[in-house]
Each structure stands twice: as C-alpha cells, then as structure tokens.
Design an enzyme around this catalytic site. Structure first.
Site, mmCIF file in Angstrom:
data_model
loop_
_atom_site.group_PDB
_atom_site.id
_atom_site.type_symbol
_atom_site.label_atom_id
_atom_site.label_comp_id
_atom_site.label_asym_id
_atom_site.label_seq_id
_atom_site.Cartn_x
_atom_site.Cartn_y
_atom_site.Cartn_z
ATOM 1 C CD GLU A 54 -3.160 0.647 2.073
ATOM 2 O OE1 GLU A 54 -4.133 0.078 1.536
ATOM 3 O OE2 GLU A 54 -3.098 0.875 3.298
ATOM 4 C CE LYS A 56 -2.817 3.423 6.366
ATOM 5 N NZ LYS A 56 -3.177 2.171 7.069
ATOM 6 C CE LYS A 116 -7.802 -0.051 2.502
ATOM 7 N NZ LYS A 116 -6.478 0.018 3.150
ATOM 8 C CD GLU A 165 -11.710 -2.945 5.144
ATOM 9 O OE1 GLU A 165 -10.710 -2.840 4.421
ATOM 10 O OE2 GLU A 165 -12.094 -2.044 5.917
ATOM 11 C CG ASN A 186 -9.329 -3.492 8.528
ATOM 12 O OD1 ASN A 186 -8.459 -3.605 9.375
ATOM 13 N ND2 ASN A 186 -9.504 -2.383 7.841
ATOM 14 C CD GLU A 216 -8.457 -5.419 4.246
ATOM 15 O OE1 GLU A 216 -8.615 -4.242 4.627
ATOM 16 O OE2 GLU A 216 -9.263 -5.991 3.489
ATOM 17 C CB SER A 217 -5.321 -3.949 10.277
ATOM 18 O OG SER A 217 -5.971 -2.928 9.545
#
Length: 260
Positions: A54, A56, A116, A165, A186, A216-217
């Site tokens: 990503e 970000k 995203k 998601e 997530n 995710e995360s």
C-alpha cells in the site's frame, strides 16, 4: 458519530465537488482511454502468500506515517519486490491520498492496482476505473445491502475485481451472501479504530473455501504473514510496515510466497 461516519461525510463533500467539475457522463466517456483491466485473482489463488502493498501517507489511527513525494517510485519498488497488487489510498482528508497518486502509479507499473477509498456511490466506481484501477474496495460497514449489491455489480460490469472488507460476523455473512470472491478481513474496527488481533481467526471459518481471504491491519513482517496464511489467508494487505521500512522492495519480497 463514529470515525467511519465522519470519514464518509468528508468523502461525500469532496465527491460532490468532483462531480460538479466532471459529470458522470463525461467520466464514463473517459473509460474509452483506460488500459485493459488486470486480473489479480490468479496470483492470489497461487500457492504461498500474495502481498497487496500500500501507498499510504497517513491514517486516522497513527497520523503521519511517511513522506511519499513520489508514489510512482515507491510503487516501482513494490513491484520489483513481487507485490501481487498495489493499493493506493485516494482519500485526502484522513489519509493524504488522491486520484493523482493512483494515476501516477498506474503510469509507472503494470501491477494490478487497488483504489483504496470509502466508496459509497457509482461515480467513485467509474472514477476508479477511469483512473486506472483494476480493483476497488467496498467496505461492508459503510454500505446498506442494496447499495453494496449495486456497487458490487457495477464494479464487476466494468471488469473490476472487488475487495469486500468485513470487520465482524454480521458483515462477513453479508459479504458471503453477496457472492464476494475476494474478502478482506480488517482487524481494525473503522468505527472505533480499535484493533483485535483475533478478528481474522474468528471470521475466516465463516467464509467458504472457494473464496479468497485477505488479512488486513497489524501485519509487520514475515512472522505475521505466516500466522495469517496458517489461518486461511491467501493474501495480506500491508501499508504502515512497508512505507516506514527503508527497504520496501526487500520487505515485500520477504512477505511474498510465505507458506503455512
């Protein structure tokens, strides 16, 4: 108002300005110049872990993460490291992203790209495709069922892969009923920003084995990737750990192809 509600309110305000400047009909006309869609699913279904790396700059939970003056250069490093897809944050207020970042990355790499953002309207789906995205994110928590189904169908009609998601059991059930092929779990609750490390292991068994799961995360390195793969993930979406790493190419490579 939850954090998610606040973000979506800002997204709708900014979206209204873009729609006023470029009507949907004109935006659709721009699709004629878009590159052919790249399909990430064969890579995601291949043995070993796939990485969605990503671009970000910041986040609501952590604030500023990295100075990224040239997102195209970072994307080239991700691609060289073997990223299966590259996620580009396009939300401006909380994440410091833009569609310009997505276009710059598209011009730099052939890797499939994920837009995203907090997609809540058809305009944003078309916008994603026109800017060169191959995947689009739909966050179940931000959408009622009718809107979720409509946007999912519209994205698929445009050839986009949809990353759906989820954050809890009810959202997972909705994603499965939708027929989502790519389901992102997530661990960060977007309404409170709290992280629950057990979210993936709790929700993964609710998703049929013919779907592809993305963790995710909270992914900081190869050990985390290995844990999620052992729990059923075929891909991991990593942002903070990569943008803060001084060697993003090597970091992506270390997370790629990890076996359970």
């Amino acid at each position: 108002m939850s954090v998610l509600d606040d973000i979506v309110a800002g997204v709708r305000t900014d979206l209204a300005e873009r729609e006023a400047a470029l009507p949907l009909a004109d935006l659709r006309a721009a699709l004629a110049d878009a590159d052919p869609v790249r399909d990430p699913m064969p890579h995601f279904r291949a043995p070993g872990s796939s990485v969605i790396a990503e671009v970000k700059r910041r986040s609501p939970s952590k604030g500023d993460l990295a100075d990224i003056p040239d997102p195209a250069s970072l994307a080239r490093e991700y691609a060289a490291g073997g990223a299966a897809a590259i996620s580009v944050l396009t939300e401006q207020r909380r994440f410091g992203g833009s569609l310009a970042d997505l276009r710059a990355v598209r011009a730099a790499v052939d890797t499939p790209l994920l837009r995203k953002d907090f997609v809540v309207t058809s305009y944003q789906v078309v916008e994603a495709r026109a800017a060169g995205a191959d995947l689009v994110l739909l966050i179940v928590a931000a959408l009622d069922d009718d809107t979720l189904h409509r946007l999912h169908d519209e994205a698929r009609e445009l050839g986009l892969t949809v990353l759906v998601e989820v954050h809890d059991e009810a959202e997972t059930e909705r994603a499965v009923a939708l027929g989502a092929e790519l389901v992102g779990v997530n661990a960060r609750n977007l309404k409170t920003l709290a992280v629950d490390d057990g979210t993936f292991s709790r929700l993964a068994p609710l998703v049929p084995s013919d779907r592809v799961l993305v963790a995710e995360s909270g992914i900081t390195g190869e050990q985390d990737v290995q844990r999620f793969v052992s729990e059923g993930a075929r891909a991991v979406l990593v942002g903070e750990a990569l943008v803060k790493d001084g060697a993003p190419r090597q970091a992506v490579a270390a997370m790629t192809g990890v076996q359970a």
